[in-house]
Design an enzyme around this catalytic site. Structure first.
Site, PDB file in Angstrom:
ATOM      1  N   TYR A   1      76.804  56.244   2.866  1.00  0.00           N
ATOM      2  CA  TYR A   1      75.442  56.033   2.374  1.00  0.00           C
ATOM      3  C   TYR A   1      75.016  54.588   2.579  1.00  0.00           C
ATOM      4  O   TYR A   1      75.830  53.725   2.921  1.00  0.00           O
ATOM      5  CB  TYR A   1      75.332  56.446   0.898  1.00  0.00           C
ATOM      6  CG  TYR A   1      75.934  55.456  -0.081  1.00  0.00           C
ATOM      7  CD1 TYR A   1      77.308  55.283  -0.178  1.00  0.00           C
ATOM      8  CD2 TYR A   1      75.123  54.693  -0.920  1.00  0.00           C
ATOM      9  CE1 TYR A   1      77.857  54.382  -1.081  1.00  0.00           C
ATOM     10  CE2 TYR A   1      75.657  53.788  -1.822  1.00  0.00           C
ATOM     11  CZ  TYR A   1      77.030  53.636  -1.887  1.00  0.00           C
ATOM     12  OH  TYR A   1      77.559  52.740  -2.772  1.00  0.00           O
TER      13      TYR A   1
ATOM     14  N   LYS B   1      81.233  52.093   3.351  1.00  0.00           N
ATOM     15  CA  LYS B   1      80.322  52.478   2.263  1.00  0.00           C
ATOM     16  C   LYS B   1      80.283  54.003   2.185  1.00  0.00           C
ATOM     17  O   LYS B   1      79.343  54.641   2.643  1.00  0.00           O
ATOM     18  CB  LYS B   1      78.935  51.873   2.514  1.00  0.00           C
ATOM     19  CG  LYS B   1      78.082  51.784   1.258  1.00  0.00           C
ATOM     20  CD  LYS B   1      76.922  50.841   1.493  1.00  0.00           C
ATOM     21  CE  LYS B   1      75.912  50.874   0.355  1.00  0.00           C
ATOM     22  NZ  LYS B   1      76.415  50.431  -0.933  1.00  0.00           N
TER      23      LYS B   1
ATOM     24  N   GLU C   1      85.584  42.349  -5.901  1.00  0.00           N
ATOM     25  CA  GLU C   1      84.119  42.416  -6.011  1.00  0.00           C
ATOM     26  C   GLU C   1      83.748  43.155  -7.293  1.00  0.00           C
ATOM     27  O   GLU C   1      84.614  43.565  -8.057  1.00  0.00           O
ATOM     28  CB  GLU C   1      83.525  43.123  -4.786  1.00  0.00           C
ATOM     29  CG  GLU C   1      84.016  44.558  -4.634  1.00  0.00           C
ATOM     30  CD  GLU C   1      83.488  45.260  -3.393  1.00  0.00           C
ATOM     31  OE1 GLU C   1      82.469  44.831  -2.845  1.00  0.00           O
ATOM     32  OE2 GLU C   1      84.107  46.265  -3.004  1.00  0.00           O
TER      33      GLU C   1
ATOM     34  N   LEU D   1      83.302  45.491   0.105  1.00  0.00           N
ATOM     35  CA  LEU D   1      82.187  45.943   0.938  1.00  0.00           C
ATOM     36  C   LEU D   1      81.539  44.721   1.588  1.00  0.00           C
ATOM     37  O   LEU D   1      81.290  43.728   0.904  1.00  0.00           O
ATOM     38  CB  LEU D   1      81.147  46.677   0.084  1.00  0.00           C
ATOM     39  CG  LEU D   1      80.052  47.323   0.927  1.00  0.00           C
ATOM     40  CD1 LEU D   1      80.549  48.648   1.493  1.00  0.00           C
ATOM     41  CD2 LEU D   1      78.787  47.545   0.128  1.00  0.00           C
TER      42      LEU D   1
HETATM   43  N1  PMP Z   1      80.082  45.960  -3.259  1.00  0.00           N
HETATM   44  C1  PMP Z   1      79.923  47.242  -3.643  1.00  0.00           C
HETATM   45  C2  PMP Z   1      81.124  48.021  -4.063  1.00  0.00           C
HETATM   46  C3  PMP Z   1      78.640  47.821  -3.662  1.00  0.00           C
HETATM   47  O1  PMP Z   1      78.470  49.100  -4.042  1.00  0.00           O
HETATM   48  C4  PMP Z   1      77.517  47.022  -3.310  1.00  0.00           C
HETATM   49  C5  PMP Z   1      76.134  47.595  -3.369  1.00  0.00           C
HETATM   50  N2  PMP Z   1      75.862  48.386  -2.252  1.00  0.00           N
HETATM   51  C6  PMP Z   1      77.739  45.698  -2.901  1.00  0.00           C
HETATM   52  C7  PMP Z   1      79.039  45.197  -2.891  1.00  0.00           C
HETATM   53  C8  PMP Z   1      76.589  44.813  -2.461  1.00  0.00           C
HETATM   54  O2  PMP Z   1      76.154  45.168  -1.178  1.00  0.00           O
HETATM   55  P1  PMP Z   1      74.652  44.907  -0.706  1.00  0.00           P
HETATM   56  O3  PMP Z   1      74.394  43.458  -0.853  1.00  0.00           O
HETATM   57  O4  PMP Z   1      74.653  45.345   0.707  1.00  0.00           O
HETATM   58  O5  PMP Z   1      73.764  45.734  -1.579  1.00  0.00           O
END
Ligand code: PMP
Length: 290
Positions: free
Chosen positions: A31, A146, A178, A202
């Site tokens: 996603y 993701k 994270e 991620l």
């Molecule tokens: N880490 C995880 C586990 C996430 O779910 C997200 C949100 N998508 C992020 C980091 C931040 O990613 P982004 O800046 O692309 O939203």
């Protein structure tokens, strides 16, 4: 018409999929979440690129070209009644006629998108920072993908909610990874620290932008592993995500973040980065002419 499912635009309440969908049975899908400001999708190239790496990582062919994706996204954004949106995209390996883990042959992937009003941090959260807790990172070894296999993230987020907190910050083998749905930045002695983009986190789109902004404005920064002691003794902490943007952390496990007069309050580096982020976002989204 706020949803798109397998070639058709429809009201979200009318979208239906098979219970044999592999997304439902196996979490066999990926996603993306794209923030939309004044009907302009922010960092869409980067999101489409990350979606391609997630698809590659689970060996699912991309059902559309980037141009086709853009056309679907554009139409969905235009049809919504609200200008600031959160656009969700999900692709699964589709619905077979039986339950079998091996990849099905001749089954079309399920492509689902919907858009909803963008929910942003409250002014109070921005001003005071948010409460967070820590937990051990119990996820698998490909957190760079993701995928919709989000049960560990759901459990982590619920831990935070149960404790009256906004996010759970995870540690693996004594090092910061994270948040359950965000990346984490640490400020120590004026230097912005970020854990490396490896298979433990991620590759956040906002993470990349923050490092780009640090480089552009000459803010000292380093990408390197951050251990638990450094996390707990940080001068400032913030989380990033597409919808949270740059959000200060006020407390970690009930302890105020930072020292002296600034303990438990958003710090200057966080404030500066948030200002750079907003200026960039506004410039890009207004410049695109929506
Ligand atoms: N880490 C995880 C586990 C996430 O779910 C997200 C949100 N998508 C992020 C980091 C931040 O990613 P982004 O800046 O692309 O939203």
């Amino acid at each position: 018409m706020t949803a798109y499912l397998n070639g058709q635009f429809m009201p979200l309440s009318e979208a239906r999929i098979s219970p044999l969908d592999r997304g439902f049975l196996y979490a066999d899908g990926v996603y993306e979440v794209i923030p939309v400001y004044s009907r302009c999708p922010f960092r869409i190239d980067e999101h489409l690129r990350r979606m391609q790496s997630s698809l590659d990582g689970i060996r699912l062919p991309n059902p559309h070209s980037d141009d086709a994706w853009r056309a679907i996204i554009r139409r969905l954004i235009a049809a919504a009644e609200f200008a600031d949106q959160t656009l969700y995209i999900q692709i699964t390996r589709g619905a077979d006629l039986r339950r079998d883990p091996t990849f099905p042959k001749g089954v079309a992937p399920t492509v689902f998108l919907f858009t909803a009003p963008l929910v942003r941090p409250t002014p109070e959260q921005r001003q005071s920072g948010v409460a967070t807790i820590t937990a051990q990172d119990i996820r698998w070894a490909r957190c760079d993908l993701k995928t919709v296999a989000l049960l560990p993230n759901v459990l982590m987020r619920q831990l935070a909610a149960d404790a009256g907190c906004v996010e759970t910050i995870m540690l693996r083998d004594g090092f910061l990874t994270e948040g359950s749905a965000s990346n984490v930045f640490v400020v120590k002695d004026g230097i912005i620290l970020a854990p490396p983009k490896d298979q433990r986190i991620l590759p956040g789109i906002t993470y990349d932008l923050v490092l780009e902004l640090a480089a552009r404005h000459g803010a000292p920064h380093a990408v390197r592993p951050v251990n638990e002691a450094e996390l707990r003794s940080a001068d400032e902490l913030w989380i990033t995500s597409s919808t949270k943007e740059v959000l200060p952390i006020a407390t970690l496990d009930g302890q105020p973040v930072g020292h002296g007069a600034l303990a438990g309050k958003p710090g200057p580096v966080t404030g500066q980065m948030h200002a750079w982020y907003c200026a960039f976002r506004d410039q890009v989204t207004r410049g695109a002419g929506a």
